[in-house]
Design a protein around this motif. Structure first.
Motif, short mmCIF file in Angstrom:
data_model
loop_
_atom_site.label_atom_id
_atom_site.label_comp_id
_atom_site.label_asym_id
_atom_site.label_seq_id
_atom_site.Cartn_x
_atom_site.Cartn_y
_atom_site.Cartn_z
N GLY A 274 -12.98 -3.19 5.81
CA GLY A 274 -12.28 -3.80 4.68
C GLY A 274 -13.16 -4.46 3.65
N THR A 275 -14.48 -4.26 3.73
CA THR A 275 -15.36 -4.92 2.77
C THR A 275 -15.46 -4.12 1.46
OG1 THR A 275 -17.25 -3.91 3.88
CG2 THR A 275 -16.75 -6.20 4.43
N GLY A 276 -14.77 -3.00 1.42
CA GLY A 276 -14.74 -2.23 0.17
C GLY A 276 -15.80 -1.14 0.11
N LYS A 277 -16.33 -0.72 1.26
CA LYS A 277 -17.39 0.29 1.24
C LYS A 277 -16.92 1.59 0.59
CE LYS A 277 -18.02 0.09 5.67
NZ LYS A 277 -16.96 -0.91 5.91
N THR A 278 -15.73 2.05 1.00
CA THR A 278 -15.23 3.31 0.43
C THR A 278 -14.97 3.12 -1.07
OG1 THR A 278 -14.22 3.89 2.51
CG2 THR A 278 -13.39 5.03 0.57
N ALA A 279 -14.34 2.02 -1.41
CA ALA A 279 -14.03 1.76 -2.82
C ALA A 279 -15.34 1.72 -3.63
CB ALA A 279 -13.27 0.45 -2.95
N GLN B 92 -20.26 -6.37 -4.66
CA GLN B 92 -19.93 -4.95 -4.73
C GLN B 92 -20.54 -4.32 -5.98
OE1 GLN B 92 -15.64 -5.45 -4.67
NE2 GLN B 92 -15.55 -4.98 -2.49
N GLN C 77 -18.10 0.32 13.87
CA GLN C 77 -16.95 1.22 13.88
C GLN C 77 -17.33 2.63 14.31
OE1 GLN C 77 -14.14 0.83 10.47
NE2 GLN C 77 -15.64 -0.57 9.65
N ARG D 176 -6.78 -1.97 10.41
CA ARG D 176 -6.17 -1.13 9.37
C ARG D 176 -5.09 -1.85 8.58
NH1 ARG D 176 -9.91 1.38 8.16
NH2 ARG D 176 -10.98 0.03 9.59
N ARG E 123 0.83 -1.21 0.00
CA ARG E 123 0.00 0.00 0.00
C ARG E 123 0.87 1.25 0.00
NH1 ARG E 123 -3.11 -4.00 -0.62
NH2 ARG E 123 -5.29 -3.82 -0.02
N GLU F 283 -18.42 6.32 5.85
CA GLU F 283 -18.32 6.20 7.31
C GLU F 283 -19.53 6.88 7.97
OE1 GLU F 283 -15.85 4.45 8.57
OE2 GLU F 283 -14.34 4.42 6.97
N ARG G 252 -9.36 -6.50 3.14
CA ARG G 252 -8.16 -5.81 3.64
C ARG G 252 -7.31 -6.69 4.54
NH1 ARG G 252 -10.15 -1.63 6.74
NH2 ARG G 252 -10.20 -0.25 4.94
N SER H 126 -11.11 -5.66 -10.44
CA SER H 126 -11.43 -6.83 -9.62
C SER H 126 -12.67 -6.64 -8.73
CB SER H 126 -10.22 -7.20 -8.75
OG SER H 126 -9.81 -6.08 -8.00
N GLU I 49 -5.65 2.58 5.51
CA GLU I 49 -5.02 1.26 5.69
C GLU I 49 -3.54 1.35 5.40
OE1 GLU I 49 -7.23 -1.15 2.98
OE2 GLU I 49 -5.96 -0.66 1.29
N1 LIG Z 1 -12.94 -6.11 -5.30
C1 LIG Z 1 -11.79 -5.70 -4.81
N2 LIG Z 1 -10.63 -5.92 -5.48
C2 LIG Z 1 -9.44 -5.51 -4.98
N3 LIG Z 1 -9.32 -4.85 -3.83
C3 LIG Z 1 -10.43 -4.60 -3.12
C4 LIG Z 1 -11.71 -5.01 -3.57
N4 LIG Z 1 -12.62 -4.60 -2.67
C5 LIG Z 1 -11.95 -3.97 -1.70
N5 LIG Z 1 -10.63 -3.97 -1.98
C6 LIG Z 1 -9.55 -3.39 -1.18
O1 LIG Z 1 -9.80 -3.65 0.17
C7 LIG Z 1 -9.40 -2.57 0.97
C8 LIG Z 1 -10.54 -2.12 1.82
O2 LIG Z 1 -11.46 -1.39 1.04
P1 LIG Z 1 -12.21 -0.13 1.63
O3 LIG Z 1 -11.26 0.79 2.30
O4 LIG Z 1 -13.07 0.40 0.57
O5 LIG Z 1 -13.08 -0.88 2.74
P2 LIG Z 1 -14.13 -0.25 3.77
O6 LIG Z 1 -15.28 -1.19 3.83
O7 LIG Z 1 -14.42 1.16 3.43
O8 LIG Z 1 -13.29 -0.38 5.10
P3 LIG Z 1 -13.46 0.42 6.49
O9 LIG Z 1 -14.87 0.25 6.95
O10 LIG Z 1 -12.50 -0.28 7.38
O11 LIG Z 1 -13.08 1.82 6.23
C9 LIG Z 1 -8.86 -1.52 0.00
O12 LIG Z 1 -7.49 -1.67 -0.13
C10 LIG Z 1 -9.55 -1.89 -1.28
O13 LIG Z 1 -8.82 -1.44 -2.39
#
Ligand SMILES: Nc1ncnc2c1ncn2[C@@H]1O[C@H](COP(=O)(O)OP(=O)(O)OP(=O)(O)O)[C@@H](O)[C@H]1O
Length: 768
Positions: free
Chosen positions: A249-254, A230, A585, A742, A215, A556, A617, A225, A713
């Protein structure tokens, strides 16, 4: 045997090389086409510049518009030149064999005879997926935009529900060179043929490769990916509110960021009203800022931290949890309502009005003035906007006293007399001076400063805050200084926004513009650039002035206080919403109060709920330790399942002597073990101290307060004294859960005495 393995390896390598060469040929073709398109755009620009020399207003406007469009075009192509082709799907024939507008078959399901009884099939269609769509000169799709319907199977297809997809391929490239390919077979039981040759599968899958990467201090897009669950959120229709829950880490922000890009692609006109992404901290804004440009979207999307949502205000400090709790509570609303009215009387408001009218002295005494003030304030309009009414009632009262009312029975003459009276008085210096002092034009900052006086605040907060809270609040606001221009906290900004509403906008002096001949043409003004402002500047200015958006994305969301929900809610009153968060959280102490404020902000719009279940994550080893705290913080709540494991157990160490020395040592050790970043998470009060500990360890190591770690992270994290973080506030255990989730590779926990570590250094809070 070794010789046999080497032969197998070299066959695999040659198949891989051949497949890379196949993709390289395609990429070369795409670049040739892109270059043609860039030449077209450049031609447009040159042509537009020539028209500019003509000099008539119409030609000037046309030139501006053309340059604007061509500029955007060029900019996008240049930006997306890097790594923009990333995927490919090979599909069997669709059910109805029909093609859509982009030239791809539309059917999701395979034709009945697409897969033969002997489990062989022919590939009927190959689609390449990229950050933008590129059509060849004959309109066949060379690259499909990742957001187009035809690209959906790239994300949605799974071995369980493959649809028409036989093979999904992720293509890795740098600049114009294809570096590698990773394939997933969606129908491993089928042997598929393309141009008479069997379709090979290369590599171990793209997701794991992406997750294992080091990272940096910026988030990467996940466009190659995105996972099926998602994708459902990203492409959900934006008719109302999409609520997305999911653990760390479930990718919510992404997902939220990709959704913004998707919505713009789907309906650019509708979202010309702008998309606002609200982030909890400036650190998270900085971390995520690059994702949208990498997806080809800039300009229409504003990513703002909660502390920067009000123009001209920028939060630079944090409040203690106790003060944050007061400032964030909806009880503040009543306090502020009283404060804006009460603030009118501060600053030595005169208790008598003396003027001369029609040659005679007229006076209004304190009780009369008070009655008038109460009468005006019985209205609900913002206080600054009530000033004209106050002025009118003062004149009414003076006129009544002057006896002018009875002087003429003829209504016309009476009206004339009254108007002469009003003019006479309102131009009098004594009256003007009185009105300015008695009904001053208030700004949010002056009222905020007034709240810092405990005596005043005590009067306004009597019913809503207890004496201790009043004292704490007043003391914290002293920071803003007598003019309110001192440093603001994140929670002050929501108060300023509320005050702005309660006061009404102060009348701003209009910007003087030079005379423009086009001003005489009605309706054109909106379309035409003014002389002092180019189209670009105008677009920038409009987006800076924008306070309402067509779509609001809250990241968030579990952390917004009721007062922040009100502030954010105002920005999407007429828009649609995406709200992502994780209650486990939340650093806010009163979830029910926040839920009520959230409901009010989102109104009665229908809601669609989504849940993300996979943690991308944290390695399973880190997630397991974090889940121990989740059990304490939110008994019964299931953590998301971690998708990978590193075999590296988290490390626990108890600081034998100086805490700083121990943390420094651990950080140094981790810096040697990972290629990317190391985050050191401490209790908020220790931030400055911790920055000192890491002072000469270089840029890869960062010290963060527990609340600042939200959403971020690091390759490795050092969590310092879990007990200290947990004891910071009533929501401390949930904040600790954030801190522990993180790391993408390694976690170290350093305990102090108060953590009561066991013989292995495991703090009491983290015992299995
Ligand atoms: N489908 C995917 N392919 C590759 N990487 C992914 C995928 N989904 C999530 N990630 C990676 O996982 C990590 C966590 O994603 P993200 O920060 O969006 O999670 P989050 O749910 O917002 O976490 P938090 O609640 O802890 O803030 C990031 O590095 C993101 O790039």
């Amino acid at each position: 045997m070794a010789a046999q393995n080497a032969a197998v390896d070299s066959t695999a390598d040659s198949v891989r090389d051949r497949e890379i060469a196949v993709e390289q040929t395609h990429l070369d073709q795409v670049y040739r086409r892109l270059e043609e398109k860039i030449h077209e755009a450049e031609f447009l620009m040159n042509d537009a510049a020539k028209r500019g020399q003509v000099g008539t207003p119409g030609a000037l406007a046309e030139r501006d518009a053309q340059v604007f469009r061509a500029g955007i075009h060029l900019n996008r192509l240049n930006n997306e030149f890097e790594d923009f082709l990333f995927g490919r799907i090979d599909l069997v024939l669709g059910k109805d064999g029909e093609r859509g507008a982009d030239g791809a078959y539309t059917s999701v399901e395979p034709a009945d005879d697409a897969i033969r009884e002997d489990l062989t099939a022919d590939i009927a269609e190959t689609l390449h997926i990229g950050r933008i769509g590129v059509l060849d000169s004959d309109y066949t799709p060379l690259v499909i935009d990742w957001r187009a319907p035809a690209a959906a199977p790239f994300y949605r297809s799974t071995p369980k529900e493959p649809g028409r997809v036989v093979r999904r391929r992720v293509i890795r490239s740098k600049g114009r060179k294809v570096l590698g390919v990773e394939d997933d077979l969606m129908r491993p039981e089928v042997t598929a043929f393309q141009d008479g040759r069997e379709l090979p599968a290369i590599g171990d899958g793209a997701l794991m490769a992406a997750l294992g990467r080091a990272r940096t201090h910026s988030m990467r897009d996940i466009v190659s990916s995105i996972q099926a669950e998602q994708d459902l959120v990203i492409r959900a229709p934006a008719a109302s509110v999409a609520e997305v829950a999911g653990g760390p880490g479930t990718g919510k922000t992404a997902v939220a960021l990709h959704r913004a890009a998707y919505l713009l692609y789907q309906d650019r006109r509708r979202y010309s009203g702008g998309i606002l992404i609200v982030s909890p901290t400036p650190l998270l804004v900085a971390y995520t800022e690059g994702v949208l440009p990498s997806l080809g979207e800039e300009g229409q999307v504003a990513i703002r931290a909660l502390g920067s949502l009000v123009d001209g205000a920028e939060a630079t400090t944090y409040d203690s949890p106790a003060v944050a709790r007061i400032k964030g509570s909806s009880r503040m609303l009543k306090v502020l309502r009283k404060a804006v009215r009460g603030a009118l009387e501060l600053g030595g408001a005169p208790d008598r009005l003396r003027v001369v009218a029609f040659g005679r002295r007229q006076e209004l005494e304190a009780d009369e003035l008070n009655r008038i003030r109460q009468n005006v304030l019985s209205g609900t309009a913002p206080v600054n906007l009530l000033r004209p009414r106050a002025r009118k009632l003062l004149l009414d009262a003076l006129y009544a006293k002057s006896g002018g009312a009875g002087r003429h029975s003829d209504p016309e003459l009476a009206a004339e007399l009254r108007s002469a009276f009003d003019e006479d008085i309102s131009t009098e210096d004594a009256f003007i001076g009185f009105l300015d002092a008695w009904w001053p034009e208030l700004t949010p900052r002056t009222v905020l400063a007034a709240l810092a006086d405990e005596r005043h605040l005590g009067r306004w907060s009597r019913r809503d805050l207890n004496p201790r809270e009043t004292r704490q609040l007043a003391r914290s606001l002293r920071r803003v200084g007598p003019d309110g221009k001192g440093p603001l906290s994140v929670h002050d900004v929501a108060l300023l926004d509320e005050l702005q509403l309660l006061l009404g906008a102060p009348a701003r002096p209009k910007r003087r513009r030079e005379m423009d001949p086009l001003d005489q043409l009605s309706g054109l003004e909106e379309l035409m650039p003014t002389r002092e402002e180019t189209q670009w500047e105008r677009a920038e200015r409009l987006s800076a002035e924008r306070t309402e958006y067509a779509h609001v994305i809250v990241d968030e969301a579990q952390d917004l206080t009721p007062m922040q929900w009100r502030m954010v809610g105002r920005r999407g009153r007429h828009g649609t919403w995406t709200v992502v968060g994780d209650p486990a959280q939340s650093s806010w102490t009163d979830p029910e109060e926040a839920a009520a404020a959230r409901d009010e902000a989102l109104g009665s719009r229908p809601r669609r709920r989504f849940t993300l279940t996979v943690n991308y994550r944290n390695p399973a080893e880190v997630a397991e330790v974090a889940s121990r705290v989740l059990r304490l913080a939110m008994p019964g709540m299931e953590p998301p399942s971690a998708v990978r494991s590193t075999g590296l157990e988290p490390r626990f160490t108890a600081a034998a002597g100086d805490l700083g020395t121990a943390v420094r040592e651990e950080t140094r050790r981790l810096l040697e073990q990972v290629d990317g970043t190391v985050g050191v998470v401490v209790a908020m009060d220790r931030r400055a101290e911790a920055a000192g500990w890491l002072a000469d360890l270089g840029e890869r190591a960062v010290a963060l307060g527990s609340l600042e770690a939200k959403g971020l992270e690091y390759d490795a994290t050092v969590v310092v004294s879990p007990a200290e973080i947990a004891d910071e506030s009533p929501a401390g255990l949930r904040v600790l859960y954030v801190a522990l989730t993180r790391a993408t590779q390694q976690l170290t926990v350093v305990s102090a005495d108060r953590d009561k570590p066991d013989a292995d250094g495991v703090p009491e809070l983290l015992l299995p």
